[in-house]
Design a protein around this motif. Structure first.
Motif, mmCIF file in Angstrom:
data_model
loop_
_atom_site.group_PDB
_atom_site.id
_atom_site.type_symbol
_atom_site.label_atom_id
_atom_site.label_comp_id
_atom_site.label_asym_id
_atom_site.label_seq_id
_atom_site.Cartn_x
_atom_site.Cartn_y
_atom_site.Cartn_z
ATOM 1 N N VAL A 5 -10.729 -7.435 10.964
ATOM 2 C CA VAL A 5 -9.805 -6.871 9.993
ATOM 3 C C VAL A 5 -10.480 -6.813 8.629
ATOM 4 N N GLU A 6 -10.702 -5.591 8.152
ATOM 5 C CA GLU A 6 -11.336 -5.392 6.859
ATOM 6 C C GLU A 6 -10.305 -5.374 5.742
ATOM 7 N N SER A 7 -10.758 -5.768 4.561
ATOM 8 C CA SER A 7 -9.928 -5.700 3.367
ATOM 9 C C SER A 7 -10.831 -5.543 2.149
ATOM 10 N N GLY A 8 -10.231 -5.158 1.035
ATOM 11 C CA GLY A 8 -10.969 -5.112 -0.220
ATOM 12 C C GLY A 8 -11.339 -3.737 -0.723
ATOM 13 N N GLY A 9 -11.023 -2.703 0.037
ATOM 14 C CA GLY A 9 -11.340 -1.357 -0.422
ATOM 15 C C GLY A 9 -10.454 -0.948 -1.584
ATOM 16 N N GLY A 10 -10.764 0.217 -2.163
ATOM 17 C CA GLY A 10 -9.961 0.712 -3.267
ATOM 18 C C GLY A 10 -10.613 1.869 -3.972
ATOM 19 N N LEU A 11 -9.997 2.243 -5.094
ATOM 20 C CA LEU A 11 -10.490 3.343 -5.921
ATOM 21 C C LEU A 11 -11.081 2.746 -7.196
ATOM 22 N N VAL A 12 -12.351 3.032 -7.446
ATOM 23 C CA VAL A 12 -13.023 2.514 -8.629
ATOM 24 C C VAL A 12 -13.854 3.620 -9.272
ATOM 25 N N GLN A 13 -14.265 3.357 -10.503
ATOM 26 C CA GLN A 13 -15.144 4.298 -11.192
ATOM 27 C C GLN A 13 -16.606 3.974 -10.879
ATOM 28 N N ALA A 14 -17.457 4.956 -11.053
ATOM 29 C CA ALA A 14 -18.890 4.755 -10.857
ATOM 30 C C ALA A 14 -19.372 3.620 -11.750
ATOM 31 N N GLY A 15 -20.232 2.781 -11.173
ATOM 32 C CA GLY A 15 -20.756 1.633 -11.898
ATOM 33 C C GLY A 15 -19.999 0.342 -11.654
ATOM 34 N N ALA A 16 -18.817 0.456 -11.082
ATOM 35 C CA ALA A 16 -17.996 -0.729 -10.836
ATOM 36 C C ALA A 16 -18.458 -1.459 -9.570
ATOM 37 N N SER A 17 -17.796 -2.585 -9.308
ATOM 38 C CA SER A 17 -18.101 -3.392 -8.127
ATOM 39 C C SER A 17 -16.857 -3.543 -7.248
ATOM 40 N N ARG A 19 -15.752 -5.913 -3.498
ATOM 41 C CA ARG A 19 -16.173 -6.830 -2.451
ATOM 42 C C ARG A 19 -15.294 -6.614 -1.232
ATOM 43 N N LEU A 20 -15.909 -6.185 -0.155
ATOM 44 C CA LEU A 20 -15.205 -6.006 1.111
ATOM 45 C C LEU A 20 -15.323 -7.287 1.923
ATOM 46 N N SER A 21 -14.264 -7.596 2.644
ATOM 47 C CA SER A 21 -14.275 -8.763 3.512
ATOM 48 C C SER A 21 -13.786 -8.375 4.898
ATOM 49 N N CYS A 22 -14.324 -9.026 5.902
ATOM 50 C CA CYS A 22 -13.923 -8.781 7.287
ATOM 51 C C CYS A 22 -13.617 -10.119 7.938
ATOM 52 N N ALA A 23 -12.384 -10.277 8.376
ATOM 53 C CA ALA A 23 -11.964 -11.499 9.063
ATOM 54 C C ALA A 23 -12.068 -11.287 10.564
ATOM 55 N N ALA A 24 -12.798 -12.168 11.232
ATOM 56 C CA ALA A 24 -13.059 -12.025 12.667
ATOM 57 C C ALA A 24 -12.346 -13.113 13.461
ATOM 58 N N SER A 25 -11.922 -12.743 14.654
ATOM 59 C CA SER A 25 -11.300 -13.725 15.548
ATOM 60 C C SER A 25 -11.459 -13.263 16.990
ATOM 61 N N GLY A 26 -11.280 -14.215 17.920
ATOM 62 C CA GLY A 26 -11.299 -13.871 19.335
ATOM 63 C C GLY A 26 -12.658 -13.935 20.001
ATOM 64 N N PHE A 27 -13.675 -14.381 19.271
ATOM 65 C CA PHE A 27 -15.007 -14.525 19.870
ATOM 66 C C PHE A 27 -15.786 -15.560 19.062
ATOM 67 N N MET A 83 -20.512 -5.026 -3.197
ATOM 68 C CA MET A 83 -21.035 -3.721 -3.576
ATOM 69 C C MET A 83 -21.015 -3.613 -5.093
ATOM 70 N N ASP A 84 -22.188 -3.517 -5.679
ATOM 71 C CA ASP A 84 -22.334 -3.388 -7.130
ATOM 72 C C ASP A 84 -22.894 -2.025 -7.492
ATOM 73 N N SER A 85 -22.732 -1.660 -8.737
ATOM 74 C CA SER A 85 -23.264 -0.378 -9.233
ATOM 75 C C SER A 85 -22.885 0.774 -8.311
ATOM 76 N N LEU A 86 -21.620 0.846 -7.983
ATOM 77 C CA LEU A 86 -21.154 1.854 -7.034
ATOM 78 C C LEU A 86 -21.361 3.259 -7.566
ATOM 79 N N LYS A 87 -21.654 4.160 -6.630
ATOM 80 C CA LYS A 87 -21.892 5.562 -6.942
ATOM 81 C C LYS A 87 -20.881 6.418 -6.170
ATOM 82 N N PRO A 88 -20.608 7.629 -6.646
ATOM 83 C CA PRO A 88 -19.685 8.503 -5.908
ATOM 84 C C PRO A 88 -20.106 8.708 -4.449
#
Length: 127
Positions: A5-17, A19-27, A83-88
């Motif tokens: 299960v991923e989380s942390g996405g969104g809408l940001v401006q170029a240059g911003a940061s 952090r995506l996270s993925c929670a794992a289970s079942g293995f 993710m740092d220094s994000l680009k379009p």
């Protein structure tokens, strides 16, 4: 069963940061390499980053080297992508994936190496 299960996405401006996270289970998470992939609109899913099961080695696609950092918490069963220094051109749906093979001796980077996938999280970078 395996769940990612991923989380942390969104809408940001170029240059911003973000952090995506993925929670794992079942293995047994600590025995499997993990990866992050991206699918941009109208394009095929592509490799972004991966980390070996024992966290010893990481690999990145050239376009994100020096900007993105993958990390794995074997105690907490999570894998993050800083993710740092994000680009379009980083815009897309980001997917977390688990290796098909337990304790692979190298870091997998090809889609066919990964057998379990999350539902994805959208990242949009505006210029």
């Amino acid at each position: 069963q395996v769940q990612l299960v991923e989380s942390g996405g969104g809408l940001v401006q170029a240059g911003a940061s973000l952090r995506l996270s993925c929670a794992a289970s079942g293995f047994p998470f600590s025995h499997f390499a993990m990866g992050w992939f991206r699918q941009a609109p109208g394009k095929e899913r592509e490799f972004i980053a991966a980390i070996k099961w024992d966290k010893d080695v990481t690999k990145y696609t050239d376009s994100v080297k020096g900007r993105f950092t993958i990390s794995k918490d074997n105690a907490g069963n999570t894998v993050d992508l800083q993710m740092d220094s994000l680009k379009p051109e980083d815009t897309g749906v980001y997917y977390c994936a688990a290796d098909r093979q337990r304790r692979r001796s190298y870091v997998p980077t090809e889609i066919r190496n990964f057998g379990s996938w999350g539902q994805g999280t959208q990242v949009t970078v505006s210029s």
